[in-house]
Design an enzyme around this catalytic site. Structure first.
Site, PDB file in Angstrom:
ATOM      1  N   ASN A 150       0.944  -0.846   0.167  1.00 59.54           N
ATOM      2  CA  ASN A 150      -0.055   0.037  -0.124  1.00 59.54           C
ATOM      3  C   ASN A 150       1.401   1.066   0.020  1.00 59.54           C
ATOM      4  OD1 ASN A 150      -1.602   1.750   0.152  1.00 59.54           O
ATOM      5  ND2 ASN A 150      -2.362   1.789   2.265  1.00 59.54           N
ATOM      6  N   TRP A 151       1.112   1.870  -0.848  1.00 55.34           N
ATOM      7  CA  TRP A 151       2.126   3.040  -1.469  1.00 55.34           C
ATOM      8  C   TRP A 151       1.824   4.396  -0.869  1.00 55.34           C
ATOM      9  CZ3 TRP A 151       4.401   2.738  -7.149  1.00 55.34           C
ATOM     10  CH2 TRP A 151       4.727   2.070  -7.846  1.00 55.34           C
ATOM     11  N   LYS A 152       0.071   4.408  -0.101  1.00 49.70           N
ATOM     12  CA  LYS A 152      -0.208   5.237   0.026  1.00 49.70           C
ATOM     13  C   LYS A 152      -0.523   6.772  -0.581  1.00 49.70           C
ATOM     14  CE  LYS A 152       0.103   3.358   4.722  1.00 49.70           C
ATOM     15  NZ  LYS A 152       0.236   3.760   5.838  1.00 49.70           N
ATOM     16  N   GLU A 202      -7.463   4.376   7.474  1.00 51.44           N
ATOM     17  CA  GLU A 202      -6.349   5.851   7.482  1.00 51.44           C
ATOM     18  C   GLU A 202      -8.085   6.743   7.034  1.00 51.44           C
ATOM     19  OE1 GLU A 202      -2.814   5.486   5.373  1.00 51.44           O
ATOM     20  OE2 GLU A 202      -1.763   4.916   7.638  1.00 51.44           O
ATOM     21  N   GLY A 241       2.686  -1.141   4.356  1.00 51.39           N
ATOM     22  CA  GLY A 241       3.250   0.065   4.099  1.00 51.39           C
ATOM     23  C   GLY A 241       4.425   0.470   3.800  1.00 51.39           C
ATOM     24  N   GLY A 242       4.640   1.448   4.379  1.00 44.80           N
ATOM     25  CA  GLY A 242       6.414   1.965   5.201  1.00 44.80           C
ATOM     26  C   GLY A 242       7.133   0.806   3.886  1.00 44.80           C
ATOM     27  N   HIS A 291      -9.869   0.888   4.407  1.00 42.24           N
ATOM     28  CA  HIS A 291      -8.601   0.806   5.209  1.00 42.24           C
ATOM     29  C   HIS A 291      -8.418   2.002   6.613  1.00 42.24           C
ATOM     30  CE1 HIS A 291      -4.165   2.590   6.263  1.00 42.24           C
ATOM     31  NE2 HIS A 291      -4.010   1.204   5.541  1.00 42.24           N
ATOM     32  N   GLU A 346      -5.640  -5.561  10.591  1.00 43.71           N
ATOM     33  CA  GLU A 346      -4.173  -4.686  10.499  1.00 43.71           C
ATOM     34  C   GLU A 346      -4.914  -3.710  12.001  1.00 43.71           C
ATOM     35  OE1 GLU A 346      -2.309  -3.290   6.858  1.00 43.71           O
ATOM     36  OE2 GLU A 346      -3.741  -1.746   7.291  1.00 43.71           O
ATOM     37  N   GLY A 366       2.115   2.312  10.706  1.00 43.10           N
ATOM     38  CA  GLY A 366       3.495   2.912  11.032  1.00 43.10           C
ATOM     39  C   GLY A 366       3.763   3.715  12.349  1.00 43.10           C
TER      40      GLY A 366
END
Ligand code: PEP
Length: 256
Positions: free
Chosen positions: A10-12, A98, A234-235, A96, A168, A174
């Protein structure tokens, strides 16, 4: 593992079109021949079409990070499932944390998006997970059950090839703080049992990814944890070295 692990990145809100295309090109050259995992890149909307094109002819998948549930209409700034389909993507991340916590997405909206994705034959990567307060007050199981019940409401059956769940824990996303192996096994086992109650035996076959500060140092032990089918990352998914390293480590655990 006797089914191919799934590694979704997930590159966001990272990487321009040029950066994204160059990134997947490098990953492709590095791991294409040795990968024993289903790798899915989830770049921002703007790069989807170009990345699908760049990966044409490979087994790498591409997913969006969100969608609107309606076919079209006066929704400034939104993207529909049909628009996503027209880029050639096969997956879409939904629910997600976020989206839930920063943008106020409700379970009702997420449920509509899941139906829209399934109707359009895109595979949802449906994210669920508890906050730190939920965990501290022993509400984890209840929260996961509610998110599954509400998110999957109205589905009479489930196809394990057309649905991916991502567990998650919000406090692990993150933050550099990974859930313990025990917490992961417990949550994934519980999610399986809820899916079994909702859909019968087939519920056990739905892949469940773990997400929350997965990196090169914890991937090997996490992938060997009970009921873990892969990762949503993610990161570490936007760094070539880290992502390739994780995919290579995970690939070793797949036995044909
Ligand atoms: C995510 O955003 O889905 C995620 C798991 O992020 P990170 O790996 O950075 O914790």
């Amino acid at each position: 593992m006797d089914t191919k692990p799934i590694i979704a990145g997930n590159w966001k809100m990272h990487k321009s079109v040029e950066e994204g295309v160059s990134f997947v090109g490098k990953i492709k050259n590095r791991i294409l021949d040795k990968v024993e995992a289903k790798v899915i890149f989830c770049p921002p909307f703007t790069s989807l079409f170009s990345i699908v094109k760049a990966l044409n002819g490979t087994d790498f998948g591409v997913g969006a990070q969100n969608t609107h549930f309606d076919v079209q209409g006066a929704y400034t700034g939104e993207i529909s499932i049909e628009m996503l389909k027209s880029t050639g993507v096969q997956y879409v991340i939904l629910g997600h944390s976020e989206r839930r916590h920063i943008f106020g997405e409700t379970d009702i909206w997420i449920n509509k998006k899941i139906h829209a994705a399934l109707n359009a034959e895109l595979v949802p990567i449906f994210c669920i997970g508890e906050t730190l307060d939920d965990r501290k007050s022993n509400q984890t199981a209840q929260v996961l059950k509610n998110q599954l019940n509400l998110g999957l409401q109205g589905m009479e059956s489930i196809d394990p090839l057309k649905m991916i769940i991502a567990y998650e824990p919000v406090w692990a996303i993150g933050t550099g703080e990974t859930a313990s192996l025990h917490q992961v096994a417990e949550a994934h086992g519980y999610i399986q049992s809820v899916l079994e109650r909702m859909f019968g035996q087939v519920g056990y076959e739905v892949p469940i990814l773990y997400g929350g500060s997965v990196n090169e140092n914890n991937a090997a032990e996490l992938i060997q944890t009970d009921c873990v089918s892969g990762f949503l990352i993610g990161g570490a998914s936007i760094k070539e070295e880290s992502f390739c390293n994780i995919v290579e480590q995970v690939s070793k655990f797949y036995k044909r």
